[in-house]
Design an enzyme around this catalytic site. Structure first.
Site, mmCIF file in Angstrom:
data_model
loop_
_atom_site.group_PDB
_atom_site.id
_atom_site.type_symbol
_atom_site.label_atom_id
_atom_site.label_comp_id
_atom_site.label_asym_id
_atom_site.label_seq_id
_atom_site.Cartn_x
_atom_site.Cartn_y
_atom_site.Cartn_z
ATOM 1 N N LYS A 170 18.147 11.726 7.357
ATOM 2 C CA LYS A 170 17.208 11.118 6.995
ATOM 3 C C LYS A 170 16.268 10.278 8.149
ATOM 4 O O LYS A 170 15.067 10.518 8.481
ATOM 5 C CB LYS A 170 17.606 10.104 5.899
ATOM 6 C CG LYS A 170 18.049 10.898 4.802
ATOM 7 C CD LYS A 170 18.350 9.652 3.727
ATOM 8 C CE LYS A 170 19.071 10.594 2.315
ATOM 9 N NZ LYS A 170 20.237 11.284 2.681
ATOM 10 N N LYS B 121 16.482 5.035 -1.054
ATOM 11 C CA LYS B 121 17.717 5.520 -0.826
ATOM 12 C C LYS B 121 18.537 5.354 0.489
ATOM 13 O O LYS B 121 17.903 5.042 1.514
ATOM 14 C CB LYS B 121 17.449 7.206 -0.706
ATOM 15 C CG LYS B 121 16.359 7.783 0.402
ATOM 16 C CD LYS B 121 16.180 9.165 0.269
ATOM 17 C CE LYS B 121 15.108 9.616 1.172
ATOM 18 N NZ LYS B 121 14.426 11.040 1.151
ATOM 19 N N ARG C 146 13.446 23.539 0.042
ATOM 20 C CA ARG C 146 14.540 23.651 1.191
ATOM 21 C C ARG C 146 14.067 24.875 1.974
ATOM 22 O O ARG C 146 13.969 25.996 1.444
ATOM 23 C CB ARG C 146 15.672 23.857 0.668
ATOM 24 C CG ARG C 146 16.977 24.165 1.741
ATOM 25 C CD ARG C 146 17.023 23.368 2.782
ATOM 26 N NE ARG C 146 17.398 22.010 2.346
ATOM 27 C CZ ARG C 146 18.688 21.454 2.235
ATOM 28 N NH1 ARG C 146 19.793 22.323 2.358
ATOM 29 N NH2 ARG C 146 18.728 20.223 1.739
ATOM 30 N N ARG D 70 13.286 23.217 -5.475
ATOM 31 C CA ARG D 70 14.287 22.686 -6.516
ATOM 32 C C ARG D 70 13.651 21.830 -7.441
ATOM 33 O O ARG D 70 13.102 20.950 -6.861
ATOM 34 C CB ARG D 70 15.400 22.280 -5.659
ATOM 35 C CG ARG D 70 16.301 23.080 -4.871
ATOM 36 C CD ARG D 70 16.918 22.455 -3.842
ATOM 37 N NE ARG D 70 16.077 21.926 -2.698
ATOM 38 C CZ ARG D 70 16.568 21.030 -1.787
ATOM 39 N NH1 ARG D 70 17.760 20.802 -1.603
ATOM 40 N NH2 ARG D 70 15.698 20.285 -0.939
ATOM 41 N N ARG E 70 15.159 13.562 -9.078
ATOM 42 C CA ARG E 70 15.764 14.095 -7.909
ATOM 43 C C ARG E 70 15.762 15.753 -7.526
ATOM 44 O O ARG E 70 16.270 16.468 -8.677
ATOM 45 C CB ARG E 70 17.452 13.915 -7.922
ATOM 46 C CG ARG E 70 17.624 12.232 -7.732
ATOM 47 C CD ARG E 70 18.968 11.816 -7.850
ATOM 48 N NE ARG E 70 19.493 12.162 -9.529
ATOM 49 C CZ ARG E 70 20.686 12.171 -9.835
ATOM 50 N NH1 ARG E 70 21.438 11.474 -9.032
ATOM 51 N NH2 ARG E 70 21.057 12.564 -11.030
ATOM 52 N N ASP F 230 13.774 19.412 4.128
ATOM 53 C CA ASP F 230 13.318 19.162 2.800
ATOM 54 C C ASP F 230 11.641 18.937 2.681
ATOM 55 O O ASP F 230 11.520 18.001 3.387
ATOM 56 C CB ASP F 230 14.037 18.139 2.110
ATOM 57 C CG ASP F 230 15.459 18.657 1.781
ATOM 58 O OD1 ASP F 230 15.826 19.926 1.714
ATOM 59 O OD2 ASP F 230 16.259 17.747 1.437
ATOM 60 N N GLU G 294 13.177 15.164 4.805
ATOM 61 C CA GLU G 294 14.802 15.081 5.414
ATOM 62 C C GLU G 294 15.182 16.493 6.432
ATOM 63 O O GLU G 294 14.300 17.249 6.030
ATOM 64 C CB GLU G 294 15.959 15.143 4.358
ATOM 65 C CG GLU G 294 15.919 13.928 3.399
ATOM 66 C CD GLU G 294 17.071 13.885 2.468
ATOM 67 O OE1 GLU G 294 17.928 14.660 2.709
ATOM 68 O OE2 GLU G 294 17.166 13.252 1.680
ATOM 69 N N ASN H 121 18.330 18.363 7.245
ATOM 70 C CA ASN H 121 19.610 18.625 7.069
ATOM 71 C C ASN H 121 20.317 19.473 8.201
ATOM 72 O O ASN H 121 20.073 20.732 8.454
ATOM 73 C CB ASN H 121 19.819 19.196 5.846
ATOM 74 C CG ASN H 121 19.211 18.285 4.526
ATOM 75 O OD1 ASN H 121 20.026 17.461 4.140
ATOM 76 N ND2 ASN H 121 17.881 18.484 4.063
#
Length: 314
Positions: free
Chosen positions: A125, A160, A211, A226, A234, A274, A282, A284
């Site tokens: 993050k 978060k 993603r 998503r 979320r 993301d 984000e 990842n």
């Protein structure tokens, strides 16, 4: 080519959707030998890293006994050409210790992906703050007064933890600010832990959390969007979001271009970013997923392309 994967125990995986399983399957098709070990199996002595290793063969992911394993005993990690670090978070001290061991193998010429030092350096993050032009308005702080002021400025805010995954402990605070004090007290553990605040991006409810996978900085042309369940915020499959394969757009490509050189320099060879609306949220790097969902609809050999790239580094 001799491949080994540091990963979670096989019995904890969902093989029909697991990206590490997809990588093992592709390696098998390419004729590589495939072995795996868990953090429990690792040890280091006299400047070298070792693991109690098992060979693994993927049979049929739809069966209960979907993999065959054969113990081959304790091996130095230098016996392998490529080692994939695919251990899921939590990103804790044990995870860091594992990267130290992998670094001993890397020092002797083993290709370790992603690069152990970069796994430690690039919080998934916080790392986004290196690319402010790509991101929504963002604040990282443990100061409740500062976090509250951020909410007052933007009204719709996501709060978060920096070490969360799967959408856990993600809070949306709107103009009403219901329970804001409690949320900030809990997330910061009484102002002892930094958290992230990001301006809420409304496109999450319609376009989802996209993603996008990158191999050595180059994006796969399709992503998995998503879309949250109705009444949910979320965009995580683990939280019940619906996955839809979509082509990436010009803005997505622009974001990938902004981060590509940094990813390459840091040896972050396989990354899942993301993107919500026009914004990067984000990066990842520990064990990015969604290979199987995208491959099932497009036929792209994402896992194979990744492994073929790593082979060029050997």
């Amino acid at each position: 080519m001799k491949l080994a994967i540091l990963m979670d125990p096989l019995n904890t995986l969902k093989p029909y959707k697991d990206s590490t399983v997809a990588m093992i399957k592709s390696a098998q098709v390419m004729g590589w030998s495939c072995s795996y070990f868990t953090p429990f199996d690792m040890f280091s002595a006299d400047g070298k890293a070792y693991a109690n290793v098992q060979d693994v063969t993927i049979c049929d992911e739809t069966l209960e006994d979907w993999a065959e394993v054969m113990p081959i005993g304790e091996k130095p990690l230098t016996e392998f050409d490529i080692i994939l670090m695919r251990k899921d978070p939590p990103f804790n001290l044990e995870y860091i210790y594992a990267t130290y061991a992998l670094e001993l193998a890397e020092r002797e010429g083993v290709v370790v992906a992603n690069k152990p030092q970069s796994l430690r350096d690039a919080n998934e993050k916080f790392f986004t703050l290196n690319f402010p032009d790509c991101c929504p308005k963002t604040l990282v702080s443990r100061d409740i007064q500062r976090l509250r002021a951020f909410w007052k400025t933007y009204q719709n805010v996501i709060f978060k933890p920096l070490e969360g995954m799967g959408g856990r402990s993600v809070f949306h605070v709107d103009e009403v600010a219901r329970n804001l004090s409690v949320i900030l007290e809990e997330l910061t553990h009484g102002q002892t832990t930094n958290i992230m605040a990001q301006q809420y991006i409304p496109e999450i409810s319609t376009l989802g959390d996209k993603r996008i996978l990158l191999i050595n900085g180059e994006p796969v042309p399709y992503a998995l969007a998503r879309v949250p369940l109705q009444g949910e915020l979320r965009g995580n499959l683990a939280a019940g979001a619906e996955g839809k394969v979509v082509a990436i757009n010009d803005r997505d490509r622009w974001i990938c271009l902004q981060i590509a050189s940094t990813l390459k320099t840091k040896g972050l060879y396989f990354v899942g970013i993301d993107v919500i609306g026009d914004y990067l949220t984000e990066i990842n790097i520990t064990s990015p997923t969604c290979i199987q969902e995208i491959t099932a609809e497009t036929g792209l050999d994402i896992a194979g392309n990744y492994l073929r790239f790593l082979a060029t580094l050997v």
